[in-house]
Write a protein that holds these residues in place. Structure first.
Motif, PDB file in Angstrom:
ATOM      1  N   LEU A   1      15.687  31.595  67.624  1.00  0.00           N
ATOM      2  CA  LEU A   1      14.593  32.507  67.946  1.00  0.00           C
ATOM      3  C   LEU A   1      15.092  33.949  68.028  1.00  0.00           C
ATOM      4  CD1 LEU A   1      11.651  33.035  68.776  1.00  0.00           C
ATOM      5  CD2 LEU A   1      12.342  32.573  71.123  1.00  0.00           C
ATOM      6  N   GLU A   2      16.199  34.145  68.719  1.00  0.00           N
ATOM      7  CA  GLU A   2      16.784  35.485  68.841  1.00  0.00           C
ATOM      8  C   GLU A   2      17.129  36.043  67.465  1.00  0.00           C
ATOM      9  OE1 GLU A   2      20.839  37.571  70.628  1.00  0.00           O
ATOM     10  OE2 GLU A   2      20.406  35.489  71.088  1.00  0.00           O
ATOM     11  N   ASN A   3      17.753  35.228  66.628  1.00  0.00           N
ATOM     12  CA  ASN A   3      18.138  35.664  65.290  1.00  0.00           C
ATOM     13  C   ASN A   3      16.913  36.020  64.450  1.00  0.00           C
ATOM     14  OD1 ASN A   3      20.396  35.945  63.281  1.00  0.00           O
ATOM     15  ND2 ASN A   3      19.108  34.464  62.199  1.00  0.00           N
ATOM     16  N   SER A   4      15.854  35.214  64.551  1.00  0.00           N
ATOM     17  CA  SER A   4      14.660  35.499  63.750  1.00  0.00           C
ATOM     18  C   SER A   4      13.962  36.773  64.226  1.00  0.00           C
ATOM     19  CB  SER A   4      13.704  34.314  63.734  1.00  0.00           C
ATOM     20  OG  SER A   4      13.257  34.012  65.011  1.00  0.00           O
ATOM     21  N   LEU A   5      13.977  37.038  65.532  1.00  0.00           N
ATOM     22  CA  LEU A   5      13.419  38.291  66.039  1.00  0.00           C
ATOM     23  C   LEU A   5      14.222  39.490  65.533  1.00  0.00           C
ATOM     24  CD1 LEU A   5      12.553  37.319  69.726  1.00  0.00           C
ATOM     25  CD2 LEU A   5      10.943  37.820  67.876  1.00  0.00           C
ATOM     26  N   GLU A   6      15.547  39.361  65.528  1.00  0.00           N
ATOM     27  CA  GLU A   6      16.395  40.445  65.028  1.00  0.00           C
ATOM     28  C   GLU A   6      16.208  40.636  63.522  1.00  0.00           C
ATOM     29  OE1 GLU A   6      20.106  38.988  66.497  1.00  0.00           O
ATOM     30  OE2 GLU A   6      19.882  40.005  68.425  1.00  0.00           O
ATOM     31  N   TYR A   7      16.011  39.538  62.793  1.00  0.00           N
ATOM     32  CA  TYR A   7      15.748  39.622  61.359  1.00  0.00           C
ATOM     33  C   TYR A   7      14.425  40.356  61.125  1.00  0.00           C
ATOM     34  CZ  TYR A   7      15.245  38.195  56.484  1.00  0.00           C
ATOM     35  OH  TYR A   7      15.107  38.205  55.130  1.00  0.00           O
ATOM     36  N   GLN A   8      13.403  39.986  61.890  1.00  0.00           N
ATOM     37  CA  GLN A   8      12.091  40.624  61.764  1.00  0.00           C
ATOM     38  C   GLN A   8      12.183  42.112  62.090  1.00  0.00           C
ATOM     39  OE1 GLN A   8       9.234  40.482  60.088  1.00  0.00           O
ATOM     40  NE2 GLN A   8       9.305  38.335  60.589  1.00  0.00           N
ATOM     41  N   ALA A   9      12.963  42.470  63.110  1.00  0.00           N
ATOM     42  CA  ALA A   9      13.160  43.881  63.451  1.00  0.00           C
ATOM     43  C   ALA A   9      13.835  44.615  62.301  1.00  0.00           C
ATOM     44  CB  ALA A   9      13.992  44.007  64.721  1.00  0.00           C
ATOM     45  N   GLY A  10      14.787  43.959  61.642  1.00  0.00           N
ATOM     46  CA  GLY A  10      15.441  44.559  60.481  1.00  0.00           C
ATOM     47  C   GLY A  10      14.481  44.793  59.335  1.00  0.00           C
ATOM     48  N   VAL A  11      13.584  43.841  59.113  1.00  0.00           N
ATOM     49  CA  VAL A  11      12.571  43.990  58.059  1.00  0.00           C
ATOM     50  C   VAL A  11      11.659  45.177  58.377  1.00  0.00           C
ATOM     51  CG1 VAL A  11      10.526  42.906  57.037  1.00  0.00           C
ATOM     52  CG2 VAL A  11      12.608  41.577  57.333  1.00  0.00           C
ATOM     53  N   GLN A  12      11.222  45.285  59.628  1.00  0.00           N
ATOM     54  CA  GLN A  12      10.356  46.400  60.017  1.00  0.00           C
ATOM     55  C   GLN A  12      11.086  47.737  59.882  1.00  0.00           C
ATOM     56  OE1 GLN A  12       8.979  45.336  63.931  1.00  0.00           O
ATOM     57  NE2 GLN A  12       7.359  44.028  63.124  1.00  0.00           N
ATOM     58  N   PHE A  13      12.373  47.763  60.227  1.00  0.00           N
ATOM     59  CA  PHE A  13      13.158  48.987  60.098  1.00  0.00           C
ATOM     60  C   PHE A  13      13.248  49.405  58.635  1.00  0.00           C
ATOM     61  CE2 PHE A  13      17.230  51.143  59.453  1.00  0.00           C
ATOM     62  CZ  PHE A  13      17.081  52.210  60.325  1.00  0.00           C
ATOM     63  N   LEU A  14      13.548  48.441  57.749  1.00  0.00           N
ATOM     64  CA  LEU A  14      13.634  48.757  56.328  1.00  0.00           C
ATOM     65  C   LEU A  14      12.286  49.200  55.774  1.00  0.00           C
ATOM     66  CD1 LEU A  14      16.043  46.004  54.965  1.00  0.00           C
ATOM     67  CD2 LEU A  14      16.460  48.457  55.107  1.00  0.00           C
ATOM     68  N   ASN A  15      11.202  48.559  56.216  1.00  0.00           N
ATOM     69  CA  ASN A  15       9.869  48.984  55.783  1.00  0.00           C
ATOM     70  C   ASN A  15       9.594  50.432  56.191  1.00  0.00           C
ATOM     71  OD1 ASN A  15       9.023  46.697  54.422  1.00  0.00           O
ATOM     72  ND2 ASN A  15       8.127  45.768  56.244  1.00  0.00           N
ATOM     73  N   GLY A  16      10.009  50.799  57.397  1.00  0.00           N
ATOM     74  CA  GLY A  16       9.834  52.171  57.856  1.00  0.00           C
ATOM     75  C   GLY A  16      10.624  53.152  57.011  1.00  0.00           C
ATOM     76  N   LYS A  17      11.843  52.774  56.653  1.00  0.00           N
ATOM     77  CA  LYS A  17      12.660  53.652  55.806  1.00  0.00           C
ATOM     78  C   LYS A  17      12.027  53.816  54.426  1.00  0.00           C
ATOM     79  CE  LYS A  17      17.173  54.360  56.323  1.00  0.00           C
ATOM     80  NZ  LYS A  17      18.606  54.213  56.157  1.00  0.00           N
ATOM     81  N   ILE A  18      11.515  52.728  53.886  1.00  0.00           N
ATOM     82  CA  ILE A  18      10.893  52.784  52.562  1.00  0.00           C
ATOM     83  C   ILE A  18       9.626  53.635  52.601  1.00  0.00           C
ATOM     84  CG2 ILE A  18       9.699  51.382  50.824  1.00  0.00           C
ATOM     85  CD1 ILE A  18      11.800  49.164  51.471  1.00  0.00           C
ATOM     86  N   LYS A  19       8.823  53.487  53.651  1.00  0.00           N
ATOM     87  CA  LYS A  19       7.620  54.314  53.796  1.00  0.00           C
ATOM     88  C   LYS A  19       7.990  55.794  53.870  1.00  0.00           C
ATOM     89  CE  LYS A  19       4.061  51.520  55.968  1.00  0.00           C
ATOM     90  NZ  LYS A  19       3.261  51.321  57.172  1.00  0.00           N
ATOM     91  N   ALA A  20       9.042  56.098  54.628  1.00  0.00           N
ATOM     92  CA  ALA A  20       9.465  57.495  54.758  1.00  0.00           C
ATOM     93  C   ALA A  20       9.921  58.045  53.409  1.00  0.00           C
ATOM     94  CB  ALA A  20      10.578  57.612  55.798  1.00  0.00           C
ATOM     95  N   LEU A  21      10.660  57.249  52.644  1.00  0.00           N
ATOM     96  CA  LEU A  21      11.112  57.699  51.330  1.00  0.00           C
ATOM     97  C   LEU A  21       9.932  57.883  50.378  1.00  0.00           C
ATOM     98  CD1 LEU A  21      14.383  55.627  50.802  1.00  0.00           C
ATOM     99  CD2 LEU A  21      14.178  58.106  51.052  1.00  0.00           C
ATOM    100  N   LYS A  22       8.969  56.964  50.445  1.00  0.00           N
ATOM    101  CA  LYS A  22       7.779  57.109  49.603  1.00  0.00           C
ATOM    102  C   LYS A  22       7.028  58.377  49.946  1.00  0.00           C
ATOM    103  CE  LYS A  22       5.207  53.436  48.804  1.00  0.00           C
ATOM    104  NZ  LYS A  22       4.477  52.157  49.038  1.00  0.00           N
ATOM    105  N   SER A  23       6.975  58.682  51.237  1.00  0.00           N
ATOM    106  CA  SER A  23       6.289  59.894  51.678  1.00  0.00           C
ATOM    107  C   SER A  23       7.006  61.140  51.161  1.00  0.00           C
ATOM    108  CB  SER A  23       6.240  59.923  53.201  1.00  0.00           C
ATOM    109  OG  SER A  23       5.702  61.133  53.655  1.00  0.00           O
ATOM    110  N   VAL A  24       8.316  61.129  51.206  1.00  0.00           N
ATOM    111  CA  VAL A  24       9.096  62.276  50.723  1.00  0.00           C
ATOM    112  C   VAL A  24       8.906  62.427  49.216  1.00  0.00           C
ATOM    113  CG1 VAL A  24      11.444  63.108  50.342  1.00  0.00           C
ATOM    114  CG2 VAL A  24      10.790  62.231  52.576  1.00  0.00           C
ATOM    115  N   ILE A  25       8.940  61.309  48.500  1.00  0.00           N
ATOM    116  CA  ILE A  25       8.805  61.367  47.033  1.00  0.00           C
ATOM    117  C   ILE A  25       7.421  61.849  46.629  1.00  0.00           C
ATOM    118  CG2 ILE A  25       8.718  59.931  44.953  1.00  0.00           C
ATOM    119  CD1 ILE A  25      10.991  58.254  46.230  1.00  0.00           C
ATOM    120  N   SER A  26       6.385  61.341  47.307  1.00  0.00           N
ATOM    121  CA  SER A  26       5.014  61.708  46.934  1.00  0.00           C
ATOM    122  C   SER A  26       4.600  63.064  47.511  1.00  0.00           C
ATOM    123  CB  SER A  26       4.041  60.636  47.386  1.00  0.00           C
ATOM    124  OG  SER A  26       3.975  60.574  48.791  1.00  0.00           O
ATOM    125  N   GLY A  27       5.333  63.534  48.517  1.00  0.00           N
ATOM    126  CA  GLY A  27       5.029  64.822  49.102  1.00  0.00           C
ATOM    127  C   GLY A  27       3.891  64.783  50.116  1.00  0.00           C
ATOM    128  N   GLY A  28       3.487  63.574  50.495  1.00  0.00           N
ATOM    129  CA  GLY A  28       2.402  63.426  51.463  1.00  0.00           C
ATOM    130  C   GLY A  28       2.912  62.839  52.754  1.00  0.00           C
TER     131      GLY A  28
END
Length: 133
Positions: A104-131
């Motif tokens: 359970l602990e490992n899956s929560l940490e995995y899920q947190a990692g997925v959310q962190f990467l999603n946030g990074k990707i959203k930020a990069l998309k925002s920088v690329i699109s300029g919005g």
């Protein structure tokens, strides 16, 4: 100008691979909870991440078939776990409750990692699109 995603995501991607490997190890323990003589295995996540970080900093990329394989390094972090419970007589050292909690602990940490990467990707998309994200 080319954008290199390797430097921004490589260590996080390694962390996700290590979490997936740790889930396999814990799942194997749970699956063998009733196997006589089975010894519970554990994975030192911190040690494995330090190895991955060291490899990233050293700039070691596998460019030749005879280079070291990262999967071998991950497997070096898997070892037998010191049992928390006394021997039940059959030599099995798996404590199912501990394994479920670790899973359970490992899956929560995995899920947190997925959310962190999603946030990074959203930020990069925002920088690329300029919005805004």
């Amino acid at each position: 100008m080319a954008i290199s995603f390797d430097k921004g995501f490589e260590l996080h991607a390694q962390g996700m691979l290590l979490r997936a490997k740790r889930a396999e190890v814990i799942g194997g323990n749970i699956a063998n909870a009733d196997t006589p003589g089975y010894k519970a295995k554990g994975m030192d996540f911190q040690k494995a991440m330090q190895q991955a970080n060291h490899q990233q900093q050293a700039g070691m990329n596998k460019t030749h078939a005879k280079h070291f394989d990262v999967r071998t390094e991950i497997n070096n972090s898997v070892d037998f776990r010191t049992p928390d419970q006394p021997d039940t007589g059959d030599g099995n050292t798996v404590d199912v409750q501990v394994e479920r909690n670790l899973y359970l602990e490992n899956s929560l940490e995995y899920q947190a990692g997925v959310q962190f990467l999603n946030g990074k990707i959203k930020a990069l998309k925002s920088v690329i699109s300029g919005g805004s994200a």
